[in-house]
Write a protein that holds these residues in place. Sequence first.
Motif, PDB file in Angstrom:
ATOM      1  N   VAL A   1      39.885 -21.138  38.239  1.00  0.00           N
ATOM      2  CA  VAL A   1      40.344 -21.824  37.022  1.00  0.00           C
ATOM      3  C   VAL A   1      39.607 -23.144  36.866  1.00  0.00           C
ATOM      4  O   VAL A   1      40.040 -24.158  37.368  1.00  0.00           O
ATOM      5  CB  VAL A   1      41.849 -22.109  37.073  1.00  0.00           C
ATOM      6  CG1 VAL A   1      42.533 -21.655  35.815  1.00  0.00           C
ATOM      7  CG2 VAL A   1      42.513 -21.510  38.279  1.00  0.00           C
ATOM      8  N   GLY A   2      38.498 -23.111  36.153  1.00  0.00           N
ATOM      9  CA  GLY A   2      37.731 -24.323  35.919  1.00  0.00           C
ATOM     10  C   GLY A   2      37.624 -24.586  34.444  1.00  0.00           C
ATOM     11  O   GLY A   2      38.562 -24.996  33.792  1.00  0.00           O
ATOM     12  N   SER A   3      36.460 -24.277  33.895  1.00  0.00           N
ATOM     13  CA  SER A   3      36.167 -24.612  32.504  1.00  0.00           C
ATOM     14  C   SER A   3      37.052 -23.853  31.512  1.00  0.00           C
ATOM     15  O   SER A   3      37.241 -24.287  30.382  1.00  0.00           O
ATOM     16  CB  SER A   3      34.698 -24.344  32.192  1.00  0.00           C
ATOM     17  OG  SER A   3      34.424 -22.976  32.372  1.00  0.00           O
ATOM     18  N   SER A   4      37.589 -22.734  31.900  1.00  0.00           N
ATOM     19  CA  SER A   4      38.428 -21.964  30.965  1.00  0.00           C
ATOM     20  C   SER A   4      39.730 -22.695  30.652  1.00  0.00           C
ATOM     21  O   SER A   4      40.371 -22.422  29.650  1.00  0.00           O
ATOM     22  CB  SER A   4      38.722 -20.584  31.530  1.00  0.00           C
ATOM     23  OG  SER A   4      39.484 -20.707  32.707  1.00  0.00           O
ATOM     24  N   LYS A   5      40.136 -23.610  31.513  1.00  0.00           N
ATOM     25  CA  LYS A   5      41.370 -24.371  31.276  1.00  0.00           C
ATOM     26  C   LYS A   5      41.103 -25.739  30.627  1.00  0.00           C
ATOM     27  O   LYS A   5      42.036 -26.482  30.354  1.00  0.00           O
ATOM     28  CB  LYS A   5      42.107 -24.612  32.598  1.00  0.00           C
ATOM     29  CG  LYS A   5      42.662 -23.359  33.221  1.00  0.00           C
ATOM     30  CD  LYS A   5      43.979 -22.973  32.576  1.00  0.00           C
ATOM     31  CE  LYS A   5      44.582 -21.793  33.325  1.00  0.00           C
ATOM     32  NZ  LYS A   5      45.889 -21.414  32.797  1.00  0.00           N
ATOM     33  N   ASN A   6      39.834 -26.065  30.412  1.00  0.00           N
ATOM     34  CA  ASN A   6      39.487 -27.357  29.826  1.00  0.00           C
ATOM     35  C   ASN A   6      39.209 -27.214  28.332  1.00  0.00           C
ATOM     36  O   ASN A   6      39.427 -26.152  27.756  1.00  0.00           O
ATOM     37  CB  ASN A   6      38.244 -27.939  30.515  1.00  0.00           C
ATOM     38  CG  ASN A   6      38.481 -28.157  31.981  1.00  0.00           C
ATOM     39  OD1 ASN A   6      39.607 -28.372  32.400  1.00  0.00           O
ATOM     40  ND2 ASN A   6      37.428 -28.070  32.781  1.00  0.00           N
ATOM     41  N   GLY A   7      38.710 -28.266  27.708  1.00  0.00           N
ATOM     42  CA  GLY A   7      38.194 -28.162  26.351  1.00  0.00           C
ATOM     43  C   GLY A   7      39.197 -28.399  25.242  1.00  0.00           C
ATOM     44  O   GLY A   7      39.063 -27.836  24.167  1.00  0.00           O
TER      45      GLY A   7
END
Length: 85
Positions: free
Chosen positions: A7-13
């Motif tokens: 769970v890295g960039s998919s939870k950001n933004g």
Amino acid sequence: MAHKKGVGSSKNGRDSHGQRLGVKEFDGQTVTAGSILVRQRGTKIHPGDNVGRGKDDTLFAKVTGTVKFDTFGKNRKRVSVVQAN
């Protein structure tokens, strides 16, 4: 092996865009009637002579003239527009 996806960039933004607040016309500048002088949240800077305040606390020039910043009270700021003759 891991049973969960990393769970890295998919939870950001989900950051919001900047609101472009601040002083738009500075002391001594010539402005036309209706020009936005300051965009702000709350009245950090108060309206003076020939300056109106919008419902979102935006300060705008009511007449064509020169911008003038000054202080009043203990430590309050005010912006006015000195009308051109």
